[in-house]
Design a protein around this motif. Structure first.
Motif, short mmCIF file in Angstrom:
data_model
loop_
_atom_site.label_atom_id
_atom_site.label_comp_id
_atom_site.label_asym_id
_atom_site.label_seq_id
_atom_site.Cartn_x
_atom_site.Cartn_y
_atom_site.Cartn_z
N ILE A 160 -14.70 -24.26 -0.61
CA ILE A 160 -14.55 -23.70 0.73
C ILE A 160 -15.02 -24.69 1.79
O ILE A 160 -14.60 -24.59 2.95
N ALA A 173 -18.95 -14.21 -0.23
CA ALA A 173 -18.95 -14.50 -1.67
C ALA A 173 -20.18 -13.94 -2.37
O ALA A 173 -20.12 -13.60 -3.56
N LYS A 207 -10.32 -24.86 -5.21
CA LYS A 207 -10.77 -23.48 -5.40
C LYS A 207 -11.15 -23.20 -6.85
O LYS A 207 -12.10 -22.48 -7.12
N TYR A 227 -15.78 -13.12 -8.45
CA TYR A 227 -15.49 -14.55 -8.62
C TYR A 227 -15.88 -15.02 -10.02
O TYR A 227 -15.19 -15.86 -10.61
N TRP A 235 -19.46 -17.98 2.36
CA TRP A 235 -20.48 -17.79 1.33
C TRP A 235 -21.18 -16.45 1.47
O TRP A 235 -21.58 -15.85 0.48
N THR A 289 -17.54 -26.34 -6.45
CA THR A 289 -18.33 -25.48 -5.56
C THR A 289 -18.14 -25.89 -4.11
O THR A 289 -18.53 -25.16 -3.19
N ARG A 312 -19.66 -11.90 -5.74
CA ARG A 312 -19.89 -12.94 -6.76
C ARG A 312 -19.49 -12.48 -8.16
O ARG A 312 -19.05 -13.30 -8.97
N MET A 369 -17.39 -20.39 -7.05
CA MET A 369 -17.98 -20.22 -5.73
C MET A 369 -19.49 -20.48 -5.82
O MET A 369 -20.12 -20.20 -6.83
#
Length: 294
Positions: free
Chosen positions: A146, A191, A139, A198, A188, A143, A195, A205
């Motif tokens: 996940i 995400a 994590k 993150y 995704w 990338t 973003r 991510m």
């Protein structure tokens, strides 16, 4: 004593409940129970369904609790997670850690006693993978976090299958692959909308590192593979026309939403894909039950 007071019993119970991420557990159970119907080629015993659901829920709750303990520094930096119980101080790290251990031990003992050893082993292995491989390593460093880490979320179909048969085979492995390749597009899409969160937490991510266009391309690629495995399951598991129709129709719609993200990777389109991906997995697995019973 006020209900929302940190000292109230209800507040404490709700805080521990939030620690388990009940929404995620619900999604896992959506895949576990229909798998049991396919493995049984009919209706499994009600007790076995309940026993498997209880054990699987305890294991998932423990894994999610460990995840919150290890991610508390990240959660403090993200708006989406800033109200989690460890961030607000509703629960201490020590309390959460003990809680997680108790849940995992309870899950193993329960599954061992009321289901079987293989199911218990798979449940604990999924937790170890989720906590060590995904949360502690991937994590924060890759990338592909996940993609690889999502394997833990695919294990419940194996647990459901082994709960009924006591063994594994090609059919549950293909079904595992369905969830494995469903997870990246699903996550995704979420995400993309978070973003900035993150990025603030320095979590690599895909939308943060490679940008929205590449994320959209990866979403489409994984969507094609997902659909392929969902169709392969028809042949491997000997499913009927109801499942096949659902796999084709639901898969086509999934690809439609994925392509919208690819061609126009805005948050609105990503959110539509994220929401549909949940509907997709629910309807796909529901069609398995329908197919077996009719």
């Amino acid at each position: 004593m006020r209900v929302n007071s940190p000292d109230s019993i209800r507040f404490r119970v709700n805080s521990f409940f939030a620690l388990t991420k009940p929404g995620i557990i619900r999604t896992l159970l959506i895949t576990t129970v229909p798998t049991m119907f396919v493995a049984e080629k009919g209706t499994p015993s009600l007790w076995l369904i309940v026993a498997t659901m209880v054990g699987g829920s305890l294991a998932a709750a423990g894994a999610n609790s460990f995840n919150m303990v290890l991610d508390v520094d990240i959660d403090k930096k993200m708006n989406r997670t800033s109200n989690r119980p460890l961030v607000t101080g509703a629960i201490t790290t020590k309390e959460a850690t003990v809680f997680a251990f108790v849940l995992e031990v309870g899950a193993f003992i329960w599954l061992l006693g009321f289901v079987n050893l293989l199911s218990a082993f798979l449940a604990i292995s999924a937790t170890a993978f989720y906590v060590i491989v995904y949360t502690m390593w991937l994590k924060r460093s890759s990338t592909s976090n996940i993609v690889i880490g999502g394997a833990a979320g695919a294990v419940p179909v194996l647990i459901g299958w082994t709960a009924v048969t006591g063994t594994l085979g090609w059919a549950p492995i293909v079904l595992f692959s369905v969830i494995f390749f469903w997870t990246p597009p699903h996550f995704w899409a979420l995400a993309i909308n978070y973003r900035d969160d993150y990025a603030a937490a320095e979590i690599p991510m895909l939308p943060v590192v490679t940008g929205l266009k590449e994320t959209g391309r990866q979403i489409v690629l994984y969507s094609f593979v997902l659909i392929g495995f969902s169709l392969l399951f028809f042949f491997v598991a000997g499913m009927g026309i109801y499942y096949l129709a659902a796999a084709i129709g639901l898969g086509a719609l999934f690809l439609f939403f994925a392509l919208k993200v690819f061609f126009d990777p805005i948050e609105k389109n990503a959110l539509k894909l994220f929401r549909y991906s949940i509907t997709y997995i629910f309807l796909l697995f529901s069609s398995m039950v329908l197919d077996v019973l009719l």
